[in-house]
Write an enzyme that holds these catalytic residues in place. Sequence first.
Site, short mmCIF file in Angstrom:
data_model
loop_
_atom_site.label_atom_id
_atom_site.label_comp_id
_atom_site.label_asym_id
_atom_site.label_seq_id
_atom_site.Cartn_x
_atom_site.Cartn_y
_atom_site.Cartn_z
N ALA A 7 13.95 -0.42 4.83
CA ALA A 7 14.91 -1.44 4.39
C ALA A 7 15.63 -1.99 5.61
CB ALA A 7 15.90 -0.85 3.39
N GLU A 45 13.87 3.72 2.23
CA GLU A 45 14.44 3.72 3.58
C GLU A 45 14.75 5.15 4.01
OE1 GLU A 45 15.18 1.63 6.25
OE2 GLU A 45 15.86 3.55 7.04
N VAL A 57 8.79 8.16 3.52
CA VAL A 57 7.46 8.06 2.91
C VAL A 57 6.51 9.04 3.58
CG1 VAL A 57 5.49 6.53 2.56
CG2 VAL A 57 7.82 5.69 2.17
N ARG A 107 8.62 -2.78 15.00
CA ARG A 107 7.57 -3.45 15.76
C ARG A 107 7.35 -2.74 17.10
NH1 ARG A 107 6.11 -8.26 13.85
NH2 ARG A 107 5.51 -9.09 15.88
N HIS A 117 39.28 -28.60 5.86
CA HIS A 117 39.39 -28.06 4.51
C HIS A 117 38.68 -29.00 3.54
CE1 HIS A 117 41.11 -26.11 1.01
NE2 HIS A 117 41.41 -27.32 0.54
P1 FAD Z 1 5.99 -13.30 20.25
O1 FAD Z 1 6.67 -14.27 19.36
O2 FAD Z 1 5.36 -12.12 19.63
O3 FAD Z 1 4.90 -14.15 21.05
C1 FAD Z 1 4.03 -13.58 21.96
C2 FAD Z 1 2.82 -14.47 22.12
O4 FAD Z 1 2.03 -14.01 23.19
C3 FAD Z 1 1.91 -14.49 20.90
O5 FAD Z 1 1.45 -15.79 20.68
C4 FAD Z 1 0.75 -13.59 21.34
O6 FAD Z 1 -0.47 -13.90 20.70
C5 FAD Z 1 0.68 -13.94 22.80
N1 FAD Z 1 0.04 -12.94 23.64
C6 FAD Z 1 0.25 -11.59 23.68
N2 FAD Z 1 -0.47 -11.01 24.65
C7 FAD Z 1 -1.15 -12.01 25.25
C8 FAD Z 1 -2.06 -12.06 26.32
N3 FAD Z 1 -2.38 -10.96 27.00
N4 FAD Z 1 -2.59 -13.25 26.65
C9 FAD Z 1 -2.26 -14.38 25.98
N5 FAD Z 1 -1.40 -14.40 24.98
C10 FAD Z 1 -0.84 -13.24 24.61
N6 FAD Z 1 13.77 -13.15 15.05
C11 FAD Z 1 14.88 -13.93 14.95
O7 FAD Z 1 15.60 -14.10 15.96
N7 FAD Z 1 15.21 -14.55 13.77
C12 FAD Z 1 14.47 -14.39 12.66
O8 FAD Z 1 14.81 -14.95 11.62
C13 FAD Z 1 13.32 -13.58 12.73
N8 FAD Z 1 12.55 -13.40 11.63
C14 FAD Z 1 11.42 -12.64 11.73
C15 FAD Z 1 10.65 -12.46 10.58
C16 FAD Z 1 9.51 -11.68 10.63
C17 FAD Z 1 8.68 -11.50 9.38
C18 FAD Z 1 9.12 -11.08 11.86
C19 FAD Z 1 7.86 -10.27 11.93
C20 FAD Z 1 9.88 -11.25 13.00
C21 FAD Z 1 11.04 -12.03 12.95
N9 FAD Z 1 11.86 -12.21 14.05
C22 FAD Z 1 13.00 -12.97 13.97
C23 FAD Z 1 11.53 -11.61 15.35
C24 FAD Z 1 10.89 -12.68 16.27
O9 FAD Z 1 9.75 -13.21 15.64
C25 FAD Z 1 10.53 -12.06 17.61
O10 FAD Z 1 11.68 -11.45 18.16
C26 FAD Z 1 10.03 -13.13 18.56
O11 FAD Z 1 8.91 -13.81 18.04
C27 FAD Z 1 9.66 -12.52 19.91
O12 FAD Z 1 9.30 -13.53 20.78
P2 FAD Z 1 8.32 -13.27 22.00
O13 FAD Z 1 8.10 -14.61 22.62
O14 FAD Z 1 8.83 -12.17 22.82
O15 FAD Z 1 6.96 -12.75 21.37
P1 NAD Z 2 13.70 -2.45 11.64
O1 NAD Z 2 13.73 -1.52 12.78
O2 NAD Z 2 14.77 -3.44 11.45
O3 NAD Z 2 13.63 -1.60 10.28
C1 NAD Z 2 12.66 -0.62 10.01
C2 NAD Z 2 13.23 0.37 9.02
O4 NAD Z 2 12.19 1.21 8.57
C3 NAD Z 2 14.30 1.28 9.63
O5 NAD Z 2 15.48 1.15 8.88
C4 NAD Z 2 13.68 2.66 9.57
O6 NAD Z 2 14.63 3.67 9.31
C5 NAD Z 2 12.71 2.52 8.40
N1 NAD Z 2 11.58 3.49 8.43
C6 NAD Z 2 10.78 3.79 9.48
N2 NAD Z 2 9.83 4.69 9.09
C7 NAD Z 2 10.05 4.96 7.78
C8 NAD Z 2 9.39 5.80 6.81
N3 NAD Z 2 8.32 6.55 7.11
N4 NAD Z 2 9.88 5.82 5.55
C9 NAD Z 2 10.95 5.06 5.22
N5 NAD Z 2 11.60 4.25 6.10
C10 NAD Z 2 11.15 4.19 7.36
O7 NAD Z 2 12.26 -3.16 11.71
P2 NAD Z 2 11.66 -4.35 10.87
O8 NAD Z 2 12.48 -4.62 9.66
O9 NAD Z 2 10.22 -4.05 10.72
O10 NAD Z 2 11.83 -5.57 11.86
C11 NAD Z 2 11.18 -5.55 13.14
C12 NAD Z 2 11.94 -6.35 14.14
O11 NAD Z 2 11.84 -7.73 13.86
C13 NAD Z 2 13.41 -5.99 14.16
O12 NAD Z 2 13.70 -5.42 15.41
C14 NAD Z 2 14.15 -7.25 13.98
O13 NAD Z 2 15.06 -7.47 15.04
C15 NAD Z 2 13.09 -8.35 14.02
N6 NAD Z 2 13.37 -9.24 12.89
C16 NAD Z 2 14.49 -10.01 12.94
C17 NAD Z 2 14.80 -10.81 11.88
C18 NAD Z 2 16.06 -11.63 11.94
O14 NAD Z 2 16.60 -11.78 13.02
N7 NAD Z 2 16.55 -12.16 10.83
C19 NAD Z 2 14.00 -10.85 10.76
C20 NAD Z 2 12.87 -10.04 10.73
C21 NAD Z 2 12.56 -9.25 11.82
#
Ligand code: FAD
Ligand code: NAD
Length: 480
Positions: A188, A210, A244, A278, A450
């Site tokens: 969660a 969670e 889990v 992640r 406001h």
């Molecule tokens: P990435 O976005 O992962 O990009 C890396 C890129 O490098 C990718 O295109 C990959 O294919 C490429 N790459 C990797 N290795 C190589 C290589 N060797 N050669 C060429 N290309 C390569 N964050 C927020 O701030 N707000 C949000 O609302 C939010 N929502 C999210 C929702 C979900 C479902 C998820 C999974 C994540 C979310 N995040 C959010 C987290 C956010 O997506 C990441 O923190 C962000 O994308 C990281 O940026 P980055 O550029 O470091 O890496």
């Molecule tokens: P997270 O670290 O936020 O949450 C993972 C959760 O899974 C933790 O609370 C952990 O205690 C729980 N967990 C781990 N193993 C478990 C198990 N075996 N059984 C039950 N619970 C377990 O990770 P996330 O939600 O996967 O997000 C990944 C990253 O992506 C985060 O670091 C977040 O910053 C980023 N992200 C950001 C946004 C945003 O900014 N709005 C949205 C999505 C993702």
Amino acid sequence: MERFEVIVIGAGPAGYVAAIRCAQLGLKTACVDQWLDAQGRPAPGGTCLNVGCIPSKALLESSELYARLHHEFRDHGIRAGRIAMDVGAMMARKERVVRELTQGIVQLFQANGVTLVTGHGRLQPDRTVAVTAPDGGITRYGADSIILAPGSRPAEIAAAPLDGERIVDSTGALSFDEVPRRLGVIGAGIVGLELGSVWRRLGAEVILLEAQEALLTMADRQVAREALKAFGAQGLDIRLGARVMSARVKRNKVEVVYQDADGERRERVDRLIVAVGRVPNSDGLCAAGTELALDEWGYIHVDEQCRTNLPGVYAIGDVVRGPMLAHKGSREGVMVAELIAGRQAALDYDLMPGVVYTQPEIAWVGKSEQALEADGVPYRSGVFPFAANGRARAAGETTGLVKVLAHAHTDRILGVHMIGAHCSELVAQAVIAMEFGASSEDLGLMVFAHPTLSEALHEAALAVHGEAIHMARRRKRRVE
Ligand code: FAD
Ligand code: NAD
């Protein structure tokens, strides 16, 4: 061998922003990225644009509209006929939004003179980059500076092996073809709560398992408590202290075994999302002999200004320490570009906002109350509930509060925490105030329009000194 002044590996929000800023600063820049869309076209934007921030927010928006139509429109006197959810159309819209934005980056690269190289980039011991194209061909490029921005991918756990159909990660959960009747989510955290909310709003029964005993431990604990209440009222079944142990597909269902304080328990769900964090994409990034220093979890080791142990090589975004957030990576990208161009640059990691895009939204910047207590910092707290804000009442968005934490002696704002509608937007005001070193009195002396939700921030700042106007009772707290 073609040479650039800067090569960026990865075109996520860290890498593509770094590349554009480098080009703006007059540096000959290439950005290597391997992401291809379903049609095989380059799709820069990384996790964020393709399977993260953007598609999740598109689905949150669609599902929120559906839920409001169901639960709120009647209260406004609006009667609608039969309401139906077309999941296919919702997904097509999401894909359209993603495509427009990834192709927007292709255009931004062209406009700024950034060369997009499609393929897998690998840092070589001689500081060149070898790129393997989708057809297998390898080309080498030279560069004076290299920025590593390969991002991260969903963590997997042996207890719940993904099958891509019934047991999926966040990417799979963004593409369900129908609303599951019963949906399980492991974790969660932010992904679990956001994607769990999407499918709950569309009618799924959602159970979040969670492992930790508390929800959202990185948020202020008062805000986290409010969140738990609000999510419970929406029907999100959040089970804390639930670890889990195994998940297996049996006869088209997923059988999940988990352990809580009462012992072993079981649930049968139609689909299961594994959202347990992640991991950094540092593997496969360097050829043998490169000697790039990683920490024990696989993050690239960097200093405060994102320098790695290799001269001229920087690393930014999810692959380095700090919160895995798009805006954190982008800001690091700008900082590194400025450093490479010979400018001064720094980043205040203490002022990194965090947002959870659930309904209500949760947002914060700076220290939480529990962190200040742990550090022994004397502080005052001012809290203002949205239920006492006129605009929130008019909109029917009365859940939540804003909390301002200020130093007890200097009154400097140390943290702002909020839960409620549009908090993802409101938190920017707190970031600006804190960046300028504002006191709670400074905020209290300003004029807020406001009726706006922002007035709740104003009142919370006033409440630090017990001076909130629209509050019957003083809510003042002093810890020294
Ligand atoms: P990435 O976005 O992962 O990009 C890396 C890129 O490098 C990718 O295109 C990959 O294919 C490429 N790459 C990797 N290795 C190589 C290589 N060797 N050669 C060429 N290309 C390569 N964050 C927020 O701030 N707000 C949000 O609302 C939010 N929502 C999210 C929702 C979900 C479902 C998820 C999974 C994540 C979310 N995040 C959010 C987290 C956010 O997506 C990441 O923190 C962000 O994308 C990281 O940026 P980055 O550029 O470091 O890496
Ligand atoms: P997270 O670290 O936020 O949450 C993972 C959760 O899974 C933790 O609370 C952990 O205690 C729980 N967990 C781990 N193993 C478990 C198990 N075996 N059984 C039950 N619970 C377990 O990770 P996330 O939600 O996967 O997000 C990944 C990253 O992506 C985060 O670091 C977040 O910053 C980023 N992200 C950001 C946004 C945003 O900014 N709005 C949205 C999505 C993702």
